[in-house]
Design a protein around this motif. Structure first.
Motif, PDB file in Angstrom:
ATOM      1  N   PHE A   1       0.843  -1.189   0.000  1.00 57.36           N
ATOM      2  CA  PHE A   1       0.000   0.000   0.000  1.00 57.36           C
ATOM      3  C   PHE A   1       0.882   1.243   0.000  1.00 57.36           C
ATOM      4  O   PHE A   1       1.908   1.277   0.675  1.00 57.36           O
ATOM      5  N   PHE A   2       0.488   2.253  -0.761  1.00 57.99           N
ATOM      6  CA  PHE A   2       1.261   3.485  -0.812  1.00 57.99           C
ATOM      7  C   PHE A   2       0.347   4.654  -1.169  1.00 57.99           C
ATOM      8  O   PHE A   2      -0.797   4.459  -1.567  1.00 57.99           O
ATOM      9  N   ALA A   3       0.871   5.850  -1.004  1.00 61.15           N
ATOM     10  CA  ALA A   3       0.128   7.065  -1.328  1.00 61.15           C
ATOM     11  C   ALA A   3       0.899   7.871  -2.362  1.00 61.15           C
ATOM     12  O   ALA A   3       2.129   7.843  -2.398  1.00 61.15           O
ATOM     13  N   GLU A   4       0.163   8.571  -3.197  1.00 62.00           N
ATOM     14  CA  GLU A   4       0.751   9.495  -4.161  1.00 62.00           C
ATOM     15  C   GLU A   4       0.168  10.873  -3.885  1.00 62.00           C
ATOM     16  O   GLU A   4      -1.045  11.033  -3.790  1.00 62.00           O
ATOM     17  N   THR A   5       1.048  11.857  -3.734  1.00 60.34           N
ATOM     18  CA  THR A   5       0.616  13.179  -3.291  1.00 60.34           C
ATOM     19  C   THR A   5       0.986  14.240  -4.313  1.00 60.34           C
ATOM     20  O   THR A   5       2.126  14.305  -4.768  1.00 60.34           O
ATOM     21  N   PHE A   6       0.008  15.090  -4.641  1.00 59.77           N
ATOM     22  CA  PHE A   6       0.234  16.280  -5.450  1.00 59.77           C
ATOM     23  C   PHE A   6       0.214  17.479  -4.512  1.00 59.77           C
ATOM     24  O   PHE A   6      -0.707  17.644  -3.712  1.00 59.77           O
ATOM     25  N   SER A   7       1.244  18.307  -4.601  1.00 59.11           N
ATOM     26  CA  SER A   7       1.313  19.521  -3.793  1.00 59.11           C
ATOM     27  C   SER A   7       1.867  20.634  -4.677  1.00 59.11           C
ATOM     28  O   SER A   7       2.093  20.436  -5.871  1.00 59.11           O
ATOM     29  N   TYR A   8       2.100  21.795  -4.085  1.00 50.52           N
ATOM     30  CA  TYR A   8       2.619  22.916  -4.869  1.00 50.52           C
ATOM     31  C   TYR A   8       3.439  23.850  -3.998  1.00 50.52           C
ATOM     32  O   TYR A   8       3.292  23.879  -2.784  1.00 50.52           O
ATOM     33  N   ASP A   9       4.325  24.593  -4.652  1.00 54.17           N
ATOM     34  CA  ASP A   9       5.128  25.645  -4.022  1.00 54.17           C
ATOM     35  C   ASP A   9       4.874  26.932  -4.782  1.00 54.17           C
ATOM     36  O   ASP A   9       4.665  26.904  -6.004  1.00 54.17           O
ATOM     37  N   VAL A  10       4.939  28.039  -4.058  1.00 58.83           N
ATOM     38  CA  VAL A  10       4.714  29.342  -4.662  1.00 58.83           C
ATOM     39  C   VAL A  10       5.918  30.234  -4.384  1.00 58.83           C
ATOM     40  O   VAL A  10       6.409  30.281  -3.258  1.00 58.83           O
ATOM     41  N   GLU A  11       6.378  30.893  -5.405  1.00 55.88           N
ATOM     42  CA  GLU A  11       7.399  31.926  -5.292  1.00 55.88           C
ATOM     43  C   GLU A  11       6.902  33.106  -6.121  1.00 55.88           C
ATOM     44  O   GLU A  11       6.003  32.954  -6.950  1.00 55.88           O
ATOM     45  N   GLU A  12       7.515  34.255  -5.917  1.00 51.61           N
ATOM     46  CA  GLU A  12       7.118  35.416  -6.706  1.00 51.61           C
ATOM     47  C   GLU A  12       7.286  35.102  -8.186  1.00 51.61           C
ATOM     48  O   GLU A  12       8.332  34.629  -8.620  1.00 51.61           O
ATOM     49  N   ARG A  13       6.195  35.276  -8.939  1.00 43.43           N
ATOM     50  CA  ARG A  13       6.123  35.063 -10.389  1.00 43.43           C
ATOM     51  C   ARG A  13       6.263  33.594 -10.808  1.00 43.43           C
ATOM     52  O   ARG A  13       6.566  33.296 -11.957  1.00 43.43           O
ATOM     53  N   SER A  14       6.048  32.652  -9.879  1.00 39.74           N
ATOM     54  CA  SER A  14       6.262  31.245 -10.212  1.00 39.74           C
ATOM     55  C   SER A  14       5.365  30.323  -9.379  1.00 39.74           C
ATOM     56  O   SER A  14       5.157  30.549  -8.193  1.00 39.74           O
ATOM     57  N   ILE A  15       4.875  29.261 -10.027  1.00 45.14           N
ATOM     58  CA  ILE A  15       4.116  28.192  -9.356  1.00 45.14           C
ATOM     59  C   ILE A  15       4.781  26.876  -9.739  1.00 45.14           C
ATOM     60  O   ILE A  15       5.161  26.668 -10.898  1.00 45.14           O
ATOM     61  N   THR A  16       4.983  26.000  -8.765  1.00 42.10           N
ATOM     62  CA  THR A  16       5.602  24.700  -9.010  1.00 42.10           C
ATOM     63  C   THR A  16       4.682  23.609  -8.487  1.00 42.10           C
ATOM     64  O   THR A  16       4.324  23.604  -7.308  1.00 42.10           O
ATOM     65  N   PHE A  17       4.286  22.705  -9.372  1.00 38.37           N
ATOM     66  CA  PHE A  17       3.482  21.549  -8.986  1.00 38.37           C
ATOM     67  C   PHE A  17       4.441  20.415  -8.657  1.00 38.37           C
ATOM     68  O   PHE A  17       5.423  20.200  -9.368  1.00 38.37           O
ATOM     69  N   LYS A  18       4.155  19.689  -7.582  1.00 37.70           N
ATOM     70  CA  LYS A  18       5.037  18.602  -7.148  1.00 37.70           C
ATOM     71  C   LYS A  18       4.241  17.307  -7.023  1.00 37.70           C
ATOM     72  O   LYS A  18       3.067  17.326  -6.676  1.00 37.70           O
ATOM     73  N   PHE A  19       4.936  16.199  -7.295  1.00 37.07           N
ATOM     74  CA  PHE A  19       4.334  14.861  -7.170  1.00 37.07           C
ATOM     75  C   PHE A  19       5.315  13.964  -6.438  1.00 37.07           C
ATOM     76  O   PHE A  19       6.508  13.950  -6.753  1.00 37.07           O
ATOM     77  N   GLN A  20       4.783  13.215  -5.461  1.00 37.28           N
ATOM     78  CA  GLN A  20       5.636  12.311  -4.681  1.00 37.28           C
ATOM     79  C   GLN A  20       4.865  11.042  -4.358  1.00 37.28           C
ATOM     80  O   GLN A  20       3.694  11.095  -3.971  1.00 37.28           O
ATOM     81  N   ALA A  21       5.534   9.901  -4.505  1.00 33.09           N
ATOM     82  CA  ALA A  21       4.943   8.607  -4.162  1.00 33.09           C
ATOM     83  C   ALA A  21       5.620   8.083  -2.902  1.00 33.09           C
ATOM     84  O   ALA A  21       6.848   8.122  -2.790  1.00 33.09           O
ATOM     85  N   SER A  22       4.827   7.603  -1.950  1.00 34.80           N
ATOM     86  CA  SER A  22       5.400   7.146  -0.680  1.00 34.80           C
ATOM     87  C   SER A  22       6.221   5.866  -0.822  1.00 34.80           C
ATOM     88  O   SER A  22       7.007   5.535   0.059  1.00 34.80           O
ATOM     89  N   ASP A  23       6.062   5.134  -1.937  1.00 34.06           N
ATOM     90  CA  ASP A  23       6.875   3.934  -2.150  1.00 34.06           C
ATOM     91  C   ASP A  23       8.159   4.268  -2.920  1.00 34.06           C
ATOM     92  O   ASP A  23       8.903   3.375  -3.308  1.00 34.06           O
ATOM     93  N   PHE A  24       8.408   5.555  -3.141  1.00 30.71           N
ATOM     94  CA  PHE A  24       9.605   6.065  -3.815  1.00 30.71           C
ATOM     95  C   PHE A  24       9.719   5.621  -5.269  1.00 30.71           C
ATOM     96  O   PHE A  24      10.789   5.654  -5.852  1.00 30.71           O
TER      97      PHE A  24
END
Length: 159
Positions: A112-135
């Motif tokens: 069993f594992f999880a996959e997570t979508f998150s994001y980071d914000v900087e001035e003039r920039s958005i970054t989408f991130k993806f991470q799986a708990s099983d690496f």
């Protein structure tokens, strides 16, 4: 004598009806909505599998985009809200997590594992991130194909 309570009731109803304030009506122009001076700009991004980047020392992949609406004022006083848009067109607030499983070929055990979508914000920039708990991040992200994200930038009026 009966007129006094009736007049009093009418007077109270008139005061209540005239004392109520109406909800502010939003003004919409292009992708910008303004309510009480706060501007909300909405952007949509599609991330293709080839756009995800990563490095061997990272346990996640990411895709960055320029967004000129994310100003210093937004970062200090406003808000950036992101949504993962699923295949049915529904907005899912991020971070967004999927729970999955697979059978290990060597042991036959269910993993069993999880996959997570998150994001980071900087001035003039958005970054989408993806991470799986099983690496197995790179392998997992390839299964999704093109992905859509909705970004709402809320900027308060400058003082």
């Amino acid at each position: 004598m009966k007129r006094i309570p009736t007049l009093l009731c009418i007077l109270v109803l008139v005061c209540v009806a005239t004392g109520c304030q109406k909800e502010p009506q939003p003004v919409v122009y292009n992708n910008t909505t303004v309510v009480n001076g706060v501007q909300m700009k909405t952007h949509y991004y599609t991330v293709q599998p080839s756009q995800w980047q990563g490095a061997t020392n990272l346990d996640y992949v990411y895709a960055s985009f320029e967004n000129v609406d994310i100003t210093a004022n937004v970062i200090e006083n406003g808000c950036v809200i992101c949504y993962f848009v699923d295949a049915d067109g529904r907005d899912n607030p991020m971070p967004y997590e999927f729970y999955r499983s697979y059978t290990d070929d060597n042991t036959g055990n269910e993993i069993f594992f999880a996959e997570t979508f998150s994001y980071d914000v900087e001035e003039r920039s958005i970054t989408f991130k993806f991470q799986a708990s099983d690496f197995q991040t790179q392998t997992s992200i390839e299964q999704y194909g093109d992905m859509s994200f909705k970004v709402c930038v809320l900027e308060p009026p400058t003082k």
